[in-house]
Scaffold this active site. Structure first.
Site, PDB file in Angstrom:
ATOM      1  CB  ALA A  85     -33.249   4.643  16.275  1.00  0.00           C
ATOM      2  CD  GLU A 118     -25.220   3.909  30.077  1.00  0.00           C
ATOM      3  OE1 GLU A 118     -26.089   3.137  29.274  1.00  0.00           O
ATOM      4  OE2 GLU A 118     -25.447   3.512  31.003  1.00  0.00           O
ATOM      5  CG  ASN A 123     -25.745  11.507  19.491  1.00  0.00           C
ATOM      6  OD1 ASN A 123     -26.411  12.268  18.608  1.00  0.00           O
ATOM      7  ND2 ASN A 123     -26.178  10.294  19.241  1.00  0.00           N
ATOM      8  CE1 TYR A 130     -32.249  10.888  24.521  1.00  0.00           C
ATOM      9  CE2 TYR A 130     -29.905  10.951  24.703  1.00  0.00           C
ATOM     10  CZ  TYR A 130     -31.292  10.498  23.964  1.00  0.00           C
ATOM     11  OH  TYR A 130     -31.030   9.185  23.257  1.00  0.00           O
TER      12      TYR A 130
HETATM   13  C1  LIG Z   1     -31.800  11.177  18.498  1.00  0.00           C
HETATM   14  C2  LIG Z   1     -32.736  10.898  17.336  1.00  0.00           C
HETATM   15  C3  LIG Z   1     -33.673   9.716  18.067  1.00  0.00           C
HETATM   16  C4  LIG Z   1     -33.743  12.149  17.615  1.00  0.00           C
HETATM   17  O1  LIG Z   1     -34.900  12.058  16.921  1.00  0.00           O
HETATM   18  P1  LIG Z   1     -35.620  13.218  16.328  1.00  0.00           P
HETATM   19  O2  LIG Z   1     -37.011  12.592  15.765  1.00  0.00           O
HETATM   20  O3  LIG Z   1     -34.903  13.713  15.034  1.00  0.00           O
HETATM   21  O4  LIG Z   1     -35.918  14.181  17.153  1.00  0.00           O
HETATM   22  P2  LIG Z   1     -36.719  15.438  17.413  1.00  0.00           P
HETATM   23  O5  LIG Z   1     -36.989  15.864  15.880  1.00  0.00           O
HETATM   24  O6  LIG Z   1     -37.858  15.368  18.283  1.00  0.00           O
HETATM   25  O7  LIG Z   1     -35.521  16.411  17.876  1.00  0.00           O
HETATM   26  C5  LIG Z   1     -34.716  17.025  16.933  1.00  0.00           C
HETATM   27  C6  LIG Z   1     -33.736  17.564  17.962  1.00  0.00           C
HETATM   28  O8  LIG Z   1     -32.547  16.566  17.910  1.00  0.00           O
HETATM   29  C7  LIG Z   1     -31.647  17.232  17.140  1.00  0.00           C
HETATM   30  N1  LIG Z   1     -31.181  16.330  16.038  1.00  0.00           N
HETATM   31  C8  LIG Z   1     -30.211  15.052  16.067  1.00  0.00           C
HETATM   32  N2  LIG Z   1     -30.056  14.647  14.955  1.00  0.00           N
HETATM   33  C9  LIG Z   1     -30.743  15.176  14.401  1.00  0.00           C
HETATM   34  C10 LIG Z   1     -31.166  15.199  12.667  1.00  0.00           C
HETATM   35  N3  LIG Z   1     -30.475  13.969  12.054  1.00  0.00           N
HETATM   36  N4  LIG Z   1     -31.957  15.677  12.195  1.00  0.00           N
HETATM   37  C11 LIG Z   1     -32.626  16.678  12.876  1.00  0.00           C
HETATM   38  N5  LIG Z   1     -32.383  16.900  14.266  1.00  0.00           N
HETATM   39  C12 LIG Z   1     -31.369  16.292  14.863  1.00  0.00           C
HETATM   40  C13 LIG Z   1     -31.769  18.443  16.709  1.00  0.00           C
HETATM   41  O9  LIG Z   1     -30.577  19.300  17.448  1.00  0.00           O
HETATM   42  C14 LIG Z   1     -33.009  18.807  17.457  1.00  0.00           C
HETATM   43  O10 LIG Z   1     -33.128  19.680  18.214  1.00  0.00           O
HETATM   44  P3  LIG Z   1     -34.095  21.182  17.995  1.00  0.00           P
HETATM   45  O11 LIG Z   1     -35.428  20.735  17.954  1.00  0.00           O
HETATM   46  O12 LIG Z   1     -33.688  21.661  19.281  1.00  0.00           O
HETATM   47  O13 LIG Z   1     -33.645  21.540  16.827  1.00  0.00           O
HETATM   48  C15 LIG Z   1     -32.546  10.793  16.096  1.00  0.00           C
HETATM   49  O14 LIG Z   1     -31.544  11.960  15.764  1.00  0.00           O
HETATM   50  C16 LIG Z   1     -31.504   9.397  15.896  1.00  0.00           C
HETATM   51  O15 LIG Z   1     -32.254   8.374  15.592  1.00  0.00           O
HETATM   52  N6  LIG Z   1     -30.451   9.564  15.932  1.00  0.00           N
HETATM   53  C17 LIG Z   1     -29.649   8.221  15.636  1.00  0.00           C
HETATM   54  C18 LIG Z   1     -29.640   7.138  16.785  1.00  0.00           C
HETATM   55  C19 LIG Z   1     -29.361   7.856  17.962  1.00  0.00           C
HETATM   56  O16 LIG Z   1     -28.140   8.549  18.164  1.00  0.00           O
HETATM   57  N7  LIG Z   1     -29.863   7.887  19.151  1.00  0.00           N
HETATM   58  C20 LIG Z   1     -29.600   8.309  20.485  1.00  0.00           C
HETATM   59  C21 LIG Z   1     -28.494   7.382  21.192  1.00  0.00           C
HETATM   60  S1  LIG Z   1     -28.425   7.677  22.955  1.00  0.00           S
END
Ligand SMILES: CC(C)(COP(=O)(O)OP(=O)(O)OC[C@H]1O[C@@H](n2cnc3c(N)ncnc32)[C@H](O)[C@@H]1OP(=O)(O)O)[C@@H](O)C(=O)NCCC(=O)NCCS
Length: 166
Positions: A85, A118, A123, A130
């Site tokens: 997260a 998972e 999402n 991933y």
């Molecule tokens: C999934 C998560 C960890 C990604 O973290 P992040 O630091 O935003 O990831 P990154 O910046 O490295 O990568 C961003 C990518 O994730 C995607 N993304 C998902 N949620 C996003 C958000 N709220 N804002 C921006 N990008 C998001 C984008 O598609 C982006 O892809 P791109 O680089 O091809 O445009 C974060 O969105 C999060 O904490 N989500 C809530 C918890 C969750 O769903 N965790 C996964 C459970 S299995």
């Protein structure tokens, strides 16, 4: 371990530091967790993972402030990504990608174990992230999430291949 992301993202003063989480980080972890999931892990679940010898817990710190984390646990067959997260304000800056890449580096010497996780089928952002890092969907667990009975996509990534000798 530390990593500089200034060049890649261009907006931040200073860098992002990736280091192991400790129990002192529990308060900050909880805050991000609650802002990220409808059914957040409890503090004691995090405390359990942070102190488990078979788990690796990495935090991303920006100016000393925790902005994200990843927790993996070593099982017989694979490394299970238990939780990842990033603080809602800090998403889309590459922090999630950096955390997972650091995790692959930290476990690269384990040539036998791949990675699995998972993720909610809805999402899409996380699934794309991933896939970009080499995970592929391998099956679905029906009704896995108890809050809304949503299905989980099960994803796998092969072990990191050791570098060819030069
Ligand atoms: C999934 C998560 C960890 C990604 O973290 P992040 O630091 O935003 O990831 P990154 O910046 O490295 O990568 C961003 C990518 O994730 C995607 N993304 C998902 N949620 C996003 C958000 N709220 N804002 C921006 N990008 C998001 C984008 O598609 C982006 O892809 P791109 O680089 O091809 O445009 C974060 O969105 C999060 O904490 N989500 C809530 C918890 C969750 O769903 N965790 C996964 C459970 S299995």
């Amino acid at each position: 371990m530390s990593v500089e992301v200034r060049e890649r993202h261009g907006t931040r003063e200073g860098g992002l530091e990736i280091r192991r989480l400790t129990l002192r980080n529990l308060g900050a972890i909880e805050e991000i967790e609650r802002a990220s999931y409808p059914t957040p892990w409890s503090r004691s679940m995090f405390a359990g993972e942070l102190t488990k010898p078979a788990s690796i817990s990495l935090g991303a710190f920006d100016g000393g402030v925790l902005v994200g984390y990843v927790i993996v646990s070593r099982y017989v067959d694979a490394w299970h990504v238990m939780n990842v997260a990033v603080h809602p304000r800090e998403r889309g800056r590459g922090i999630g990608t950096t955390l997972l890449e650091r995790l692959f580096e930290a476990t690269a010497s384990d040539v036998r174990r791949g990675y699995t996780l998972e993720v909610r089928v809805s999402n899409e952002g996380a699934i794309r992230l991933y896939e970009r890092l080499g995970f592929r969907g391998r099956g679905v667990r029906r009704g896995y999430y108890t809050d809304n009975r949503e299905d989980a996509l099960i994803m796998w990534k092969d072990p990191i291949r050791p570098r060819e000798p030069a």
